[in-house]
Every structure is written in C-alpha cells, then in structure tokens.
Enzyme design. Structure first.
Site, PDB file in Angstrom:
ATOM      1  N   CYS A 108      -7.763 -25.645  15.933  1.00  0.00           N
ATOM      2  CA  CYS A 108      -8.992 -26.384  16.222  1.00  0.00           C
ATOM      3  C   CYS A 108      -8.740 -27.882  16.363  1.00  0.00           C
ATOM      4  CB  CYS A 108     -10.033 -26.116  15.140  1.00  0.00           C
ATOM      5  SG  CYS A 108     -10.726 -24.436  15.209  1.00  0.00           S
ATOM      6  N   ASP A 121      -8.283  -7.030   1.528  1.00  0.00           N
ATOM      7  CA  ASP A 121      -7.374  -7.089   2.665  1.00  0.00           C
ATOM      8  C   ASP A 121      -8.059  -6.421   3.847  1.00  0.00           C
ATOM      9  OD1 ASP A 121      -5.844  -4.320   3.629  1.00  0.00           O
ATOM     10  OD2 ASP A 121      -6.726  -4.172   1.631  1.00  0.00           O
ATOM     11  N   HIS A 147      -5.801 -19.279  13.579  1.00  0.00           N
ATOM     12  CA  HIS A 147      -7.184 -19.716  13.365  1.00  0.00           C
ATOM     13  C   HIS A 147      -7.959 -18.719  12.499  1.00  0.00           C
ATOM     14  CE1 HIS A 147     -11.280 -21.052  13.856  1.00  0.00           C
ATOM     15  NE2 HIS A 147     -11.573 -19.795  14.159  1.00  0.00           N
ATOM     16  N   CYS A 177     -13.884 -26.413  11.454  1.00  0.00           N
ATOM     17  CA  CYS A 177     -12.583 -25.888  11.040  1.00  0.00           C
ATOM     18  C   CYS A 177     -11.509 -26.966  11.170  1.00  0.00           C
ATOM     19  CB  CYS A 177     -12.217 -24.675  11.900  1.00  0.00           C
ATOM     20  SG  CYS A 177     -10.622 -23.943  11.484  1.00  0.00           S
ATOM     21  N   CYS A 192      -8.126 -26.174  11.002  1.00  0.00           N
ATOM     22  CA  CYS A 192      -6.835 -25.535  11.261  1.00  0.00           C
ATOM     23  C   CYS A 192      -6.117 -26.253  12.401  1.00  0.00           C
ATOM     24  CB  CYS A 192      -7.000 -24.050  11.582  1.00  0.00           C
ATOM     25  SG  CYS A 192      -7.550 -23.676  13.272  1.00  0.00           S
ATOM     26  N   ASP A 195       0.851  -1.184   0.000  1.00  0.00           N
ATOM     27  CA  ASP A 195       0.000   0.000   0.000  1.00  0.00           C
ATOM     28  C   ASP A 195       0.891   1.239   0.000  1.00  0.00           C
ATOM     29  OD1 ASP A 195      -2.174   1.599   0.048  1.00  0.00           O
ATOM     30  OD2 ASP A 195      -2.882   1.021   2.035  1.00  0.00           O
TER      31      ASP A 195
END
Length: 373
Positions: free
Chosen positions: A313, A270, A339, A308, A310, A90
């Site tokens: 989890c 984003d 997560h 989930c 991940c 940016d």
C-alpha cells in the site's frame, strides 16, 4: 509451553504463549505454509514485511514430499525452511476429509492413496506424531476423524468416539516419548469434534479436556455449516474448555469470523483465505473485500487500503495491481499475499490492544461500521 492470560474482556482473551522458538501474543492468526512455505513468499519476506510469530505447516504434505526424515536430517523444519519462530503442524485429518475419494477410515487410522503418485499409506495416531517429531514443530496436532456437514447423528457419533480413542493413544504415546527424550520441547493439542450438535460437542469436549494435552482445538467447522451455526457451536463448546490452556479454532476464516470468534473466547486461528483468495484477486481491506480484477481499478491511483501501512500500500496503486493480475504476472501473487497477510496480522494486533484496554466491544462496533460505510 508457558501460557498466561494477560486480560479478559467479557469472553475475549489476550494471552501469551511461549514455545521453544517464539513468544506468541494472542489472539493470533497463523499464516498457512502447507509444504513449509507460504505460497509466493519466502522466509525473508516473512521476516522483513510481516513478522509472524507462528505459521502452520502440514504433516500429510511434508510426509509425502520431501518426507519427514529428509527434513529431520536437514535440521528440522525451522532450519529447512529458514523460519526460526514457531511452527504448528496439522496432523492430516483434514486431508483425509478433503481427499475422501482416496481414503478409508477405520479405528486403526486413515489409509490413503497419495495424491502425488497413488502410493498407499496408513496414518495412525502414533505415526503422525512420529512424523511431527521428525519435523520438530512446536505444536503437534493429533489425528482426528473429521466429517463434512451436514452429517447423520450416527456418523458424528462415530467421529467423536474415534477421535477420543485416538486422542488417548496420542497423549499416552507422546508422554511416553517425552520420557524417552523425544519431543521434549514439543506441545500437543487435541481436536474437539461433534459437528454443530450441542450434545456431541459437549461429550467430545469433556472427554478430551479431561486428558493431559497442552492445548485444545475446535475442529470440524467451516465445512458446510452457516456462519451463525459456527458461531453458536464455538460459543457452546468453549464453556467446556480449560481457561488456563490455549484455544484454537481450526481453518477459520474471514475477518468477520476472527472478530466473532475472539468474542467467544478463541485464541488461535489459521486459514488459507488471505493467501488463496489474494492470489485469485480478492484483497482484504478495512472497508471490506476488493476484487482487484474489476475494470474500475484500471486507472485507480489510490492504494489498496488507505488505512494500511504494508509495503504494498505504501508503494503500489490499485491500477498497478489490476494490471499485474490481468497480465498474469507472478509478482502480483507476492504483493497480494503480503498485503492480505499484513491486514490479517494487523487486525489481530488491534484486537489484542482493544482487549488489553477493555475496549473490545467498541472495537467490534467500529470494525463493522467501517464495512457498512
């Protein structure tokens, strides 16, 4: 940049963007690594647990510390941060907006005082590109004039006129630089402004999209307007944007915002929300938000989100995360960030699959139904 459209389901798009460093399947969410790092994570966490194809860093912050010339001399941002997929940087326009007490904006550029040591610096359209050349990011954002909402019509008019002026300076300088062998593998995006005013958004979009940019962003939203105003503005603006180039909605947002704006034709997003909110105790799940600090999770043996997959989890309970945040353990920041980003990145992959199968409408209905149950 190579860009192709893989499928359109109504207005929702699945596309592929190829840069010098990665192939990006959209819709895509770009995790925010402002100073070259996603807070609480390192590049090995990204590679092992999340595998994003692109992340965002910030020109303003990296210019001030450690300085873009330092990063250039150390092999560019990819080598410096040990992240070898794509970076979008940016330009600093948002920092001019968010640090307004220390900023003066003129047609020449943005004069600001460093939030670190108070030193004075002038960002011009050429200066921010020179910084990003040193960073060697894959996608460069031009300098723009962002205003908070609500704003007067006169202030918005000045914003779009100044942004267009800077855009013309930027694209001419970038193409000239490429002819000199600088920034050859870097891509440049313009930023459409105009608040929530349809007339100004149309003027800004038409002026910028007539120029030879590699992609186009919608800026100046999620800065005080309602969600409905944001969605209506995006829907209005995308009709004036090229179909054969990437469309990026800057600084947005919630999972609901992602779904709604993909439906309106956006490819790239984003936001600091999954990382910042995660550090403060808000975890995102298939069923909505969860405040892990709440006392009811003290003995809860279930994972954050049963749907989930991940690493968090699979291995830790709500009770354990509740304990970590209450004990102010820094391990909590890492686990929460992994997560939440996993949830966001998975959401975008699922949206893409739905678009490819012409089932985005059904996906959206299920997305909201799970949140109502």
């Amino acid at each position: 940049m190579d860009f192709q459209i893989d499928k359109i389901d109504r207005n929702a798009r699945a596309t592929t963007i190829k840069t010098a460093h990665s192939t990006i399947k959209t819709p895509v969410f770009m995790p925010v690594g402002t100073v070259g790092v996603i807070k609480a994570l390192d590049s090995l966490d990204l590679e092992t647990f999340l595998n994003p194809d692109i992340i965002l860093a910030n020109t303003y912050h990296l210019y001030l510390r450690p300085n873009d010339e330092v990063i250039r001399d150390l092999g560019g941002l990819h080598n410096f941060a040990n992240f070898h997929k794509s970076f979008l940087t940016d330009s600093g326009g948002f920092q001019a907006f968010s640090l307004s007490d220390n900023v003066k904006i003129s047609d020449e550029g943005i004069l600001f005082r460093s939030h670190i040591d108070g030193s004075r610096h002038l960002f011009t359209p050429k200066k921010v590109l020179d910084i990003q050349y040193n960073l060697n990011s894959d996608i460069l954002m031009i300098l723009d004039d962002l205003v908070a909402l609500p704003a007067t019509k006169e202030r918005i008019r000045v914003s779009i006129e100044r942004t267009t002026k800077w855009a013309k300076e930027s694209i001419d300088y970038h193409r000239e630089s490429q002819r000199r062998g600088v920034g050859v593998n870097q891509n440049i995006f313009a930023i459409i402004q105009g608040g929530v005013d349809r007339e100004f958004r149309e003027i800004s979009a038409k002026a910028l999209c007539s120029l030879d940019f590699d992609g186009f962003a919608i800026g100046g939203l999620s800065v005080g307007e309602s969600s409905r105003e944001m969605y209506n503005t995006v829907e209005w603006t995308t009709q004036f944007m090229p179909k054969d180039k990437p469309r990026y909605l800057m600084g947005v947002g919630t999972p609901e915002d992602l779904v709604e704006n993909v439906e309106r034709g956006i490819d790239m997003f984003d936001c600091v929300m999954p990382t910042r909110n995660g550090r403060n105790g808000t975890l995102f799940t298939t069923f909505g938000r969860l405040n892990i600090k709440a006392g009811r999770y003290r003995r809860d043996e279930s994972p954050i989100d049963k749907n989930c997959h991940c690493i968090v989890c699979k291995n830790y309970s709500r009770a354990y995360l509740n304990h970590l945040i209450r004990a102010k353990e820094i391990t909590y920041f890492r686990l929460a960030t992994i997560h939440n980003l996993h949830y966001y990145l998975t959401l975008m992959r699922e949206i893409r699959e739905a678009i490819l199968e012409s089932k985005f409408k059904e996906f959206k209905e299920e997305f909201y139904s799970l949140r109502r149950d």
